[in-house]
Design an enzyme around this catalytic site. Sequence first.
Site, PDB file in Angstrom:
ATOM      1  CE1 TYR A  11      -3.891  10.922 -11.726  1.00 15.02           C
ATOM      2  CE2 TYR A  11      -4.401  12.826 -13.101  1.00 15.02           C
ATOM      3  CZ  TYR A  11      -3.973  11.516 -12.976  1.00 15.02           C
ATOM      4  OH  TYR A  11      -3.611  10.805 -14.100  1.00 15.02           O
TER       5      TYR A  11
ATOM      6  CE  LYS B  77      -0.516  10.464 -12.743  1.00 17.40           C
ATOM      7  NZ  LYS B  77       0.210   9.195 -12.821  1.00 17.40           N
TER       8      LYS B  77
ATOM      9  CG  ASP C 167      -1.844   1.181   1.266  1.00 17.57           C
ATOM     10  OD1 ASP C 167      -1.648   2.129   0.465  1.00 17.57           O
ATOM     11  OD2 ASP C 167      -2.764   1.180   2.098  1.00 17.57           O
TER      12      ASP C 167
HETATM   13  N1  NAP Z   1      -6.788   5.295 -17.622  1.00 20.95           N
HETATM   14  C1  NAP Z   1      -6.461   6.357 -18.334  1.00 20.95           C
HETATM   15  O1  NAP Z   1      -7.102   6.650 -19.363  1.00 20.95           O
HETATM   16  C2  NAP Z   1      -5.319   7.239 -17.881  1.00 20.95           C
HETATM   17  C3  NAP Z   1      -5.225   8.548 -18.377  1.00 20.95           C
HETATM   18  C4  NAP Z   1      -4.169   9.342 -17.960  1.00 20.95           C
HETATM   19  C5  NAP Z   1      -3.211   8.856 -17.098  1.00 20.95           C
HETATM   20  N2  NAP Z   1      -3.319   7.578 -16.625  1.00 20.95           N
HETATM   21  C6  NAP Z   1      -2.292   7.081 -15.719  1.00 20.95           C
HETATM   22  O2  NAP Z   1      -1.966   5.743 -16.065  1.00 20.95           O
HETATM   23  C7  NAP Z   1      -1.684   4.961 -14.901  1.00 20.95           C
HETATM   24  C8  NAP Z   1      -2.582   3.741 -14.841  1.00 20.95           C
HETATM   25  O3  NAP Z   1      -3.925   4.178 -14.930  1.00 20.95           O
HETATM   26  P1  NAP Z   1      -5.150   3.200 -14.745  1.00 20.95           P
HETATM   27  O4  NAP Z   1      -6.367   3.944 -15.188  1.00 20.95           O
HETATM   28  O5  NAP Z   1      -4.841   1.869 -15.326  1.00 20.95           O
HETATM   29  O6  NAP Z   1      -5.137   3.148 -13.161  1.00 20.95           O
HETATM   30  P2  NAP Z   1      -6.264   2.595 -12.169  1.00 20.95           P
HETATM   31  O7  NAP Z   1      -7.254   1.751 -12.839  1.00 20.95           O
HETATM   32  O8  NAP Z   1      -6.772   3.773 -11.435  1.00 20.95           O
HETATM   33  O9  NAP Z   1      -5.385   1.656 -11.291  1.00 20.95           O
HETATM   34  C9  NAP Z   1      -4.713   2.187 -10.251  1.00 20.95           C
HETATM   35  C10 NAP Z   1      -3.595   1.250  -9.920  1.00 20.95           C
HETATM   36  O10 NAP Z   1      -2.916   1.839  -8.833  1.00 20.95           O
HETATM   37  C11 NAP Z   1      -2.867   0.917  -7.765  1.00 20.95           C
HETATM   38  N3  NAP Z   1      -3.041   1.593  -6.496  1.00 20.95           N
HETATM   39  C12 NAP Z   1      -4.088   2.370  -6.103  1.00 20.95           C
HETATM   40  N4  NAP Z   1      -3.928   2.740  -4.804  1.00 20.95           N
HETATM   41  C13 NAP Z   1      -2.758   2.173  -4.394  1.00 20.95           C
HETATM   42  C14 NAP Z   1      -2.053   2.176  -3.164  1.00 20.95           C
HETATM   43  N5  NAP Z   1      -2.531   2.807  -2.075  1.00 20.95           N
HETATM   44  N6  NAP Z   1      -0.888   1.498  -3.088  1.00 20.95           N
HETATM   45  C15 NAP Z   1      -0.391   0.839  -4.169  1.00 20.95           C
HETATM   46  N7  NAP Z   1      -1.019   0.788  -5.364  1.00 20.95           N
HETATM   47  C16 NAP Z   1      -2.188   1.456  -5.473  1.00 20.95           C
HETATM   48  C17 NAP Z   1      -4.037  -0.038  -7.973  1.00 20.95           C
HETATM   49  O11 NAP Z   1      -3.736  -1.260  -7.318  1.00 20.95           O
HETATM   50  P3  NAP Z   1      -4.868  -2.248  -6.772  1.00 20.95           P
HETATM   51  O12 NAP Z   1      -5.906  -2.356  -7.868  1.00 20.95           O
HETATM   52  O13 NAP Z   1      -4.147  -3.489  -6.483  1.00 20.95           O
HETATM   53  O14 NAP Z   1      -5.434  -1.605  -5.533  1.00 20.95           O
HETATM   54  C18 NAP Z   1      -4.086  -0.123  -9.469  1.00 20.95           C
HETATM   55  O15 NAP Z   1      -3.204  -1.105  -9.936  1.00 20.95           O
HETATM   56  C19 NAP Z   1      -1.868   5.922 -13.731  1.00 20.95           C
HETATM   57  O16 NAP Z   1      -0.622   6.461 -13.377  1.00 20.95           O
HETATM   58  C20 NAP Z   1      -2.776   7.009 -14.280  1.00 20.95           C
HETATM   59  O17 NAP Z   1      -2.626   8.232 -13.610  1.00 20.95           O
HETATM   60  C21 NAP Z   1      -4.356   6.764 -16.982  1.00 20.95           C
END
Ligand code: NAP
Length: 243
Positions: A156, A160, A63
């Site tokens: 957030y 970034k 975590d």
């Molecule tokens: N999705 C998009 O379109 C998008 C757009 C712009 C930027 N991003 C960036 O891309 C990356 C991945 O995005 P995503 O949408 O796939 O992310 P997500 O679905 O929000 O997943 C978040 C990830 O972070 C982990 N996490 C959350 N809280 C945590 C904690 N307290 N300790 C350790 N791990 C933690 C989660 O682990 P668990 O599930 O195991 O809890 C999960 O693997 C991020 O950096 C995000 O900011 C994504």
Amino acid sequence: MQLKNKVALVTGGAVRLGRSIAVALARQGADVAITYNSSAGPAEAVVAEIAASGCRAAAFQADFSLTSDMARLVDEVLARFGHLDILVNSAAIFERGEWDTTTEENWDRHFAINLKAPFFLSQAFGRHVKARGTRGHIVNIADWRGVRPGTDHMAYTLTKVGVVGMTKGLALALAPEIQVNAIAPGLILPPPGANETSVVRKAAELPLARSGSPEEIVKAVLYLLDSDFVTGELLYVTGGEHL
Ligand SMILES: NC(=O)c1ccc[n+]([C@@H]2O[C@H](COP(=O)([O-])OP(=O)(O)OC[C@H]3O[C@@H](n4cnc5c(N)ncnc54)[C@H](OP(=O)(O)O)[C@@H]3O)[C@@H](O)[C@H]2O)c1
């Protein structure tokens, strides 16, 4: 960098973008360690999928809002895999909060998970790779908001901004052994629970008139890992949203 027999650590590798990146690295022949927080079941499934493909895989629970000891996490990964070549900092949280609704708790959690953990993981990774005398790559998953902050998701966005700055600072500090780059995704996967209609409408308004796919992020990661001469770069994968 050829990925065969290299070892990668992908944070947040159990679900969504992190999962796609972890599985893709294994398809290229890398052994993969992932971290997860709450997604124990999906983490097991990723490990099983990678192991079935013939690469080594393991999942480590952490975590990042509580764990200050990133060096210990890296030590645990090293005890299992022997060495590390690649670090992908993908785990993050994305929670609402404007200038007047952001609480100290919301701020602290975002900064711990999205910026402090990637920094101290990078520090431990950098020490390991430099001591070993090999080459390495760090890929930080940032966000185009980190370059063009708006008024929503304030904490957030500021994490970034920090990730983009950290990428450049570490690219200088860890050269020449380690290349440090970042990817700025746009609308790839809607946040869990997002209203589908608003996502479709937002996608239609982008210059390329569609949302992206995790595969597009994977291609960007593979490009950065393949390059021997790109460092300190922020690669936008946004369909033009950042423009
Ligand atoms: N999705 C998009 O379109 C998008 C757009 C712009 C930027 N991003 C960036 O891309 C990356 C991945 O995005 P995503 O949408 O796939 O992310 P997500 O679905 O929000 O997943 C978040 C990830 O972070 C982990 N996490 C959350 N809280 C945590 C904690 N307290 N300790 C350790 N791990 C933690 C989660 O682990 P668990 O599930 O195991 O809890 C999960 O693997 C991020 O950096 C995000 O900011 C994504």
